[in-house]
Design a protein around this motif. Structure first.
Motif, PDB file in Angstrom:
ATOM      1  N   VAL A  21       0.844  -1.197   0.000  1.00 37.95           N
ATOM      2  CA  VAL A  21       0.000   0.000   0.000  1.00 37.95           C
ATOM      3  C   VAL A  21       0.877   1.245   0.000  1.00 37.95           C
ATOM      4  N   TYR A 300      -4.519  -6.079   0.242  1.00 42.24           N
ATOM      5  CA  TYR A 300      -3.710  -6.166  -0.967  1.00 42.24           C
ATOM      6  C   TYR A 300      -4.528  -5.901  -2.231  1.00 42.24           C
ATOM      7  N   HIS A 303      -6.642  -1.951  -2.072  1.00 40.68           N
ATOM      8  CA  HIS A 303      -6.045  -0.638  -1.827  1.00 40.68           C
ATOM      9  C   HIS A 303      -5.950   0.236  -3.075  1.00 40.68           C
ATOM     10  N   ILE A 327      -6.895   4.714   4.604  1.00 39.19           N
ATOM     11  CA  ILE A 327      -6.316   3.449   5.050  1.00 39.19           C
ATOM     12  C   ILE A 327      -7.216   2.767   6.079  1.00 39.19           C
TER      13      ILE A 327
END
Length: 357
Positions: A21, A300, A303, A327
């Protein structure tokens, strides 16, 4: 995985997911005290290679621990694990594209099918790619490799005697690397990369036998990796002109393959050395990331849309706060699709198929 040693794998998995990320999110230049620390986040490709190695370990470990090694159970477990969260990512991509367009978007059926059948790769970085990744989500390239690693492992484990399994893998991966010199495409590329995934298998084998991780224990396999690295070095020399075709040559053919295998080789030895040092400092550096492991796959694959391409909070006018919220929302979404939804679907299908999937 309640074993303390295996929890380290969980911590690395969580760390690798978050690192990818940051790799995509942060700029290449981050000046701190006059030093560009941005280079610390330029190794996203290496994080994916860690995923491959960890995956090889986990699949081998669960395979040997399972009393039911039928094709049905193995296939269903792997299929559901990959495809249920992935379905929501496909849906998320389409919804976002439609919302941005203001009407129903083109679902890109051809590309969607290519990704469903796990034929995708980054078409802008590698030659002879069958299908591009769906709606620009670059990380989906690794899922095609992962899926075919699963299938190749099953095929070899079912058809080849255990005593000859490593020899078969050694020969297959080296032959694939040699053929890669002639015509690189999905088949020889995946089989060649299977050598990286097999590092995890070899480590799991040592662990399951209760043996000690030593340089001697991986000596023979290190020769296989050196052979492939040598072949890829020749490939890089022969096809050096190809680096001029790509915008990002450090992550493109023919350099990226060489880079990935060199890192995998080094990671193998670092793992043994760190193990000899009783994993000194590991928990302080990586221990906290084990809490991300249960939904690291969701992080994974989501993002790209929920962090990298996100802009719905740009009114905040503070990038640190804005991306922190992105996030956190990504964590929530990933937890929902991977822990809550996948967990419930798996539980229902377990009773439906009368099998522990």
């Amino acid at each position: 995985m309640k074993n303390i040693k295996l929890q380290k794998l969980e911590a690395i998995r969580g760390f690798s997911a978050l690192y990818v990320v940051f790799f995509h999110m942060l700029p290449q230049e981050i000046i701190f005290l006059g030093i560009n620390v941005g280079f610390l986040f330029r190794f996203g490709s290496e994080a994916v290679i860690m995923f491959f190695i960890l995956s090889g370990f986990v699949i081998k470990y669960s395979w040997e621990k399972s009393s039911n090694k039928s094709f049905k159970k193995y296939f269903l477990r792997r299929f559901l694990r990959i495809y249920i969260p992935l379905f929501f990512i496909f849906l998320l991509a389409y919804v976002i594209k439609s919302y941005t367009k203001g009407s129903l978007a083109d679902p890109e059926w051809k590309t969607l099918l290519g990704n469903f059948f796990m034929l995708q790769d980054v078409i802008s970085l590698k030659p002879n790619v069958i299908s591009r990744v769906y709606m620009g989500n670059g990380v989906l390239w690794s899922l095609s490799y992962e899926w075919w690693f699963y299938m190749l492992f099953l095929l070899l484990s079912k058809k080849i005697p255990q005593s000859k399994l490593n020899t078969w893998v050694n020969v297959l991966t080296i032959v694939a690397a040699i053929s890669y010199l002639i015509y690189p495409f999905i088949l020889n590329r995946v089989v060649m990369y299977f050598a990286i995934w097999w590092i995890g298998v070899r480590f799991a084998d040592i662990y399951l036998k209760g043996d000690v991780y030593t340089f001697k224990s991986i000596k023979m396999y290190s020769y296989v990796l050196i052979a492939i690295i040598t072949i890829l070095g020749i490939n890089f020399y022969i096809n050096f002109e190809a680096t001029k075709k790509y915008d990002y040559p450090l992550v493109a053919y023919p350099f990226i393959e060489l880079r990935n295998f060199v890192f995998a080789f080094l990671a193998m030895f670092v793992g043994i050395i760190w193990n000899k040092l009783n994993w000194f400092g590991f928990n302080k550096l990586f221990g906290v990331f084990k809490y991300l492991a249960p939904f690291s796959y969701g992080i994974y694959i989501s993002h790209h849309y929920l962090v990298i391409e996100a802009s719905y909070l740009d009114f905040i006018n503070n990038k640190i706060i804005e991306y922190t919220l992105y996030i956190l929302l990504m964590f929530l979404f990933s937890y929902l699709i991977e822990v809550v939804i996948y967990g419930q679907i798996r539980k229902r299908l377990r009773s439906y198929f009368l099998i522990n999937v």
